[in-house]
Enzyme design. Structure first.
Site, mmCIF file in Angstrom:
data_model
loop_
_atom_site.group_PDB
_atom_site.id
_atom_site.type_symbol
_atom_site.label_atom_id
_atom_site.label_comp_id
_atom_site.label_asym_id
_atom_site.label_seq_id
_atom_site.Cartn_x
_atom_site.Cartn_y
_atom_site.Cartn_z
ATOM 1 N N LYS A 84 0.824 -1.213 0.000
ATOM 2 C CA LYS A 84 0.000 0.000 0.000
ATOM 3 C C LYS A 84 0.858 1.262 0.000
ATOM 4 C CE LYS A 84 -4.400 -1.612 1.686
ATOM 5 N NZ LYS A 84 -4.201 -3.081 1.789
ATOM 6 N N GLU A 106 -10.824 6.493 2.888
ATOM 7 C CA GLU A 106 -11.704 5.603 3.636
ATOM 8 C C GLU A 106 -10.934 4.309 3.836
ATOM 9 O OE1 GLU A 106 -11.590 3.160 0.688
ATOM 10 O OE2 GLU A 106 -12.228 5.135 0.035
ATOM 11 N N SER A 375 2.197 -9.617 -0.653
ATOM 12 C CA SER A 375 1.740 -8.219 -0.598
ATOM 13 C C SER A 375 1.993 -7.559 0.752
ATOM 14 C CB SER A 375 0.255 -8.141 -0.943
ATOM 15 O OG SER A 375 -0.496 -9.024 -0.131
HETATM 16 C C1 LIG Z 1 -5.007 -4.153 1.282
HETATM 17 C C2 LIG Z 1 -4.238 -5.385 1.105
HETATM 18 C C3 LIG Z 1 -4.506 -6.285 0.040
HETATM 19 C C4 LIG Z 1 -5.656 -6.124 -0.924
HETATM 20 O O1 LIG Z 1 -5.568 -5.042 -1.775
HETATM 21 P P1 LIG Z 1 -5.227 -5.141 -3.331
HETATM 22 O O2 LIG Z 1 -5.604 -3.817 -3.836
HETATM 23 O O3 LIG Z 1 -6.033 -6.257 -3.925
HETATM 24 O O4 LIG Z 1 -3.773 -5.422 -3.452
HETATM 25 C C5 LIG Z 1 -3.686 -7.399 -0.109
HETATM 26 N N1 LIG Z 1 -2.682 -7.644 0.747
HETATM 27 C C6 LIG Z 1 -2.397 -6.835 1.778
HETATM 28 C C7 LIG Z 1 -1.285 -7.186 2.698
HETATM 29 C C8 LIG Z 1 -3.167 -5.680 1.997
HETATM 30 O O5 LIG Z 1 -2.871 -4.875 3.032
#
Ligand SMILES: *Cc1c(COP(=O)(O)O)cnc(C)c1O
Length: 407
Positions: A84, A106, A375
């Protein structure tokens, strides 16, 4: 048509916001055309968010599954613990260029709120975060950090007091304060140009991954796996390989308790979603016959969303990205295995991508590489994971190497 990906996307916004969107689109186009802007962004991410993030070769997992060589792209090592940061820091630079002084966002689980509050502190911007009252209660630690970072957190008491009500409130704020305020969209969704903007900043994941895998493995990977909530980490890594048809791209959605139970967030992998327009754009939504949005469920708060990126909806329709779903139980198994084998704790969201990679790794050979996009990190999920580990029903997944699991 601008802002459309096939028939998906668009900008369904109130008349009063047209001028704000036009200015935003222009500022973005100018930044994108200016090579100095991307250099500034890369420099910021290198000195503030540990970029380039490593590509880790997972030898123990590769041996366990006996097939493809498994690599993990480490977005968990970003500042604030997830991909993010790539998006919010980028939008922060755009806000500076536009001369605005306040940001709003949000947030459901709170991760995007914390990232936005962090960016606002760094850039000296005022910051208001809208959050459903229900989520404020569920996500105490994140609310605490947002406030300590200097943001105002507004609990939204309308409707179901969750994410979609917070989205409405944030838009209301923007309409009133658009002169000095930028709305920081958290994922590759929403009205044009947000999907394009967020995808561009997140493309840093794919650019790095492509270079890293060529250096490490000598050729492109056979497959790339990413979890899909709104779709930003997936679009981020996929963009490094979209032009190479031999690289199979796999998006993994939240199967929750199983598609048949109705408690899931599966939009593109056969969860019963249908075409619709909501929250300013057109995509596949989980909705009933009257267009009422359904309640979704996932053990991973970040994947618990009714819509999905219009860019991914298009790539799905064209057959360029394959979609699959992982259940909560499979996610716990993948987490347990990854922790024990590699000493890495993926976020619950990321673990969805690991599940699908684990199911398929054995079908490939060590000559093939696969990349899993991690992620985020799992520290935030400590209580959920501790609770789920009390029920060892997920152990079967590991014993069967994910093969005939699911009974
Ligand atoms: C917010 C989040 C996601 C989901 O968001 P995408 O926009 O689909 O990438 C995935 N993994 C983590 C660790 C997150 O914080």
């Amino acid at each position: 048509m601008t802002g459309y990906y096939g028939k998906w996307g668009g900008a369904f916004i109130p008349e009063v916001l047209h001028e704000t969107f036009r200015q935003f689109g222009e500022a973005f186009a100018a930044a994108k055309a200016d090579p100095a802007f991307w250099r500034e962004y890369e420099e910021l991410m290198a000195t503030y968010s540990c970029r380039p993030t490593p590509l880790t070769r997972a030898d123990n997992l590769s041996r366990h599954f006996g097939g493809a060589r498994i690599y993990i792209k480490r977005e968990d090592l970003n500042h604030t613990g997830a991909h993010k940061a790539n998006n919010v820091m980028g939008q922060g630079l755009l806000v500076k260029r536009m001369g605005k002084t306040r940001v709003i966002a949000e947030t459901g689980a709170g991760q995007h709120g914390v990232a936005t509050a962090t960016m606002a502190a760094k850039f000296g911007l005022r910051c208001t975060i809208y959050m459903g009252e229900e989520d404020v209660m569920r996500q105490r630690p994140n609310v605490f950090w947002m406030e300590k970072l200097g943001a105002t957190v507004v609990p939204v008491t309308a409707g179901s007091r969750t994410l979609k009500d917070a989205i409405n409130e944030a838009f209301r704020d923007w309409v009133t304060n658009m002169d000095d305020t930028h709305y920081v969209m958290g994922t590759v969704c929403g009205p044009h140009p947000f999907p394009e903007v967020v995808a561009w900043f997140q493309s840093i994941i794919g650019r790095e991954s492509r270079q890293q895998i060529l250096k490490e493995h000598g050729k492109l990977p056979a497959r790339v796996y990413a979890c899909v909530g709104g779709g930003s980490n997936a679009m981020g890594i996929f963009q490094g390989f979209l032009d190479a048809p031999q690289v199979e791209l796999v998006g993994v959605e939240a199967g929750g308790l199983g598609i048949e139970t109705g408690k899931h967030a599966v939009r593109l992998a056969g969860g019963g979603a249908s075409e619709g327009v909501a929250q300013g754009y057109k995509t596949m939504f989980l909705q009933d016959a009257d267009g009422q949005m359904l309640d979704t469920h996932s053990v991973a708060a970040g994947l618990d969303y009714i819509g999905v990126s219009p860019i991914l909806a298009d790539l799905w329709e064209k057959g360029r990205v394959r979609f699959a779903a992982a259940t909560d139980r499979e996610v716990m198994a993948a987490l347990a295995l990854t922790m024990r084998q590699e000493g890495i704790i993926p976020a619950l969201e990321s673990a969805h991508a690991f599940v699908q990679a684990f199911k398929e790794a054995g079908d490939l050979s060590p000559d093939d590489a696969i990349i899993i996009n991690q992620s985020g990190r799992g520290d935030k999920d400590i209580f959920t994971i501790a609770h789920a580990f009390d029920d060892p029903s997920w152990k079967e997944f590991i014993r069967t190497k994910g093969k005939e699991y699911g009974a």
